[in-house]
Design a protein around this motif. Structure first.
Motif, short mmCIF file in Angstrom:
data_model
loop_
_atom_site.label_atom_id
_atom_site.label_comp_id
_atom_site.label_asym_id
_atom_site.label_seq_id
_atom_site.Cartn_x
_atom_site.Cartn_y
_atom_site.Cartn_z
N HIS A 40 21.94 -60.13 36.12
CA HIS A 40 23.06 -60.36 37.04
C HIS A 40 24.05 -59.22 36.89
O HIS A 40 25.01 -59.28 36.12
N ALA A 50 22.11 -67.68 40.22
CA ALA A 50 23.25 -67.15 39.48
C ALA A 50 24.13 -68.28 38.95
O ALA A 50 24.02 -69.43 39.37
N ASP A 88 27.17 -60.79 35.31
CA ASP A 88 28.00 -60.50 36.49
C ASP A 88 28.72 -59.17 36.33
O ASP A 88 29.86 -59.01 36.73
N HIS A 94 22.75 -65.88 45.00
CA HIS A 94 24.12 -65.61 44.58
C HIS A 94 25.06 -65.94 45.74
O HIS A 94 25.14 -65.20 46.72
#
Length: 332
Positions: free
Chosen positions: A9, A226, A293, A177
């Motif tokens: 991610h 995600a 992220d 996502h």
């Protein structure tokens, strides 16, 4: 041989995408909606936050240095979800995915041993989805990133069946996502648009995939959710109860909803070691992958440290930190 640490991610910012859509009809309206959903206080923080991170989002050398500092060997890089632009007409959407796929592939090609990429698919035009996926894979990308819905379409929409089928056949990675929550201005303060909105959208999207039978029809899909799949994985008891007691809830899928967790993958980005332990318990240690992220503020600067905080067994830590991703991404 040491198993690499793999972050599934991580994002790339593509200025050429925003140049492509600048001034087009629909962009201003989409920005108004985005502003209404987030609220003025969030927007005031978002701008400086993104600007400060542009080097990490665009410069491969800066990205690699940051990865080294985190102890990350490989990133699976996906475009910033702000590039979805699901408002775009068919002609613009085709230009957008072609450019996004090419730009992401070019970014990753600067460090092929350390960066793998994902392209984009215009979910608002299901008839383009297979073509966009094939374009991404043809460029050497691992798959594509998708949001939790498109305007007027849920992921359970039958129009997406050819896309699911082709993704399954190709072994392509689908990275789910969300971007934007349809609860709109109910979440326009205190950054609820993200803290509540993202896990809500994940839960809704995954529920559509499960209850509609998409995962029954396409059991080989390689879909990574995600944010640990949002609220759904740790609250599926309620869905299981509905499936067993109500004919409407159980009409679309063949098995208990919670059983489908073992057909999906989830990143580890849940911001709570106890929630991560529970995600691993319900989905299986072989279904959870390291996610940070990168480099946004709602991610983690120390993804490996976040794993270690969960006090996993050595086997589970090894699997989540990289072992699962090596197999999923077919890395050698």
């Amino acid at each position: 041989m040491t198993t690499p640490t793999i972050d599934v991610h991580a994002h790339v910012l593509l200025p050429e995408i925003e140049a492509l859509v600048a001034g087009l009809p629909g962009l201003a309206e989409a920005r108004v909606l985005d502003a209404r959903r987030n609220g003025p206080a969030a927007l005031a923080v978002n701008g400086p936050m993104v600007r400060e991170r542009i080097p990490r989002l665009t410069d491969v050398a800066v990205r690699l240095a940051a990865m080294d500092a985190q102890g990350v060997d490989v990133q699976l890089v996906s475009p910033s979800p702000s590039h979805y632009h699901y408002w775009a007409d068919e002609e613009t959407a085709e230009k957008l995915y072609l450019l996004a796929n090419q730009a992401t592939a070019a970014h990753c090609a600067q460090a092929p041993g350390r960066l793998r990429g994902l392209g984009l698919v215009p979910l608002q035009h299901p008839e383009l989805a297979v073509r966009a996926l094939e374009h991404a894979v043809g460029l050497g990308l691992t798959g594509v990133e998708i949001s939790s819905h498109a305007p007027g379409r849920e992921l359970s929409d039958p129009a997406y069946e050819p896309f699911w089928a082709r993704a399954e056949e190709a072994g392509a990675i689908l990275f789910l996502h969300p971007f934007g929550c349809t609860l709109d201005d109910r979440l326009d303060r205190w950054y609820l648009s993200n803290t509540v909105g993202q896990p809500t959208e994940n839960a809704v999207a995954l529920s559509h995939l499960i209850f509609s039978g998409v995962l029954d029809r396409h059991p080989g899909l390689k879909l990574i959710a995600a944010h640990g799949g949002g609220y759904l994985p740790t609250h599926l008891g309620r869905s299981d109860h509905a499936w067993t007691t109500r004919s409407d809830a159980g009409a679309g899928c063949a098995h208990l909803p919670s059983s489908y967790l073992k057909r999906l993958y989830f990143d580890s980005l849940v911001h709570d070691p106890y929630v991560l332990r529970e995600l691993i318990r319900v989905a299986g240690a072989d279904r959870v992958l390291l996610g940070s992220d990168f480099p946004f503020d709602m991610g983690t600067e120390d993804p490996v440290g976040a794993l270690r905080a969960a006090r996993l067994s050595d086997a589970d830590l090894h699997a989540v930190q990289g072992g699962n991703a090596v197999a999923l991404l077919r890395l050698t």
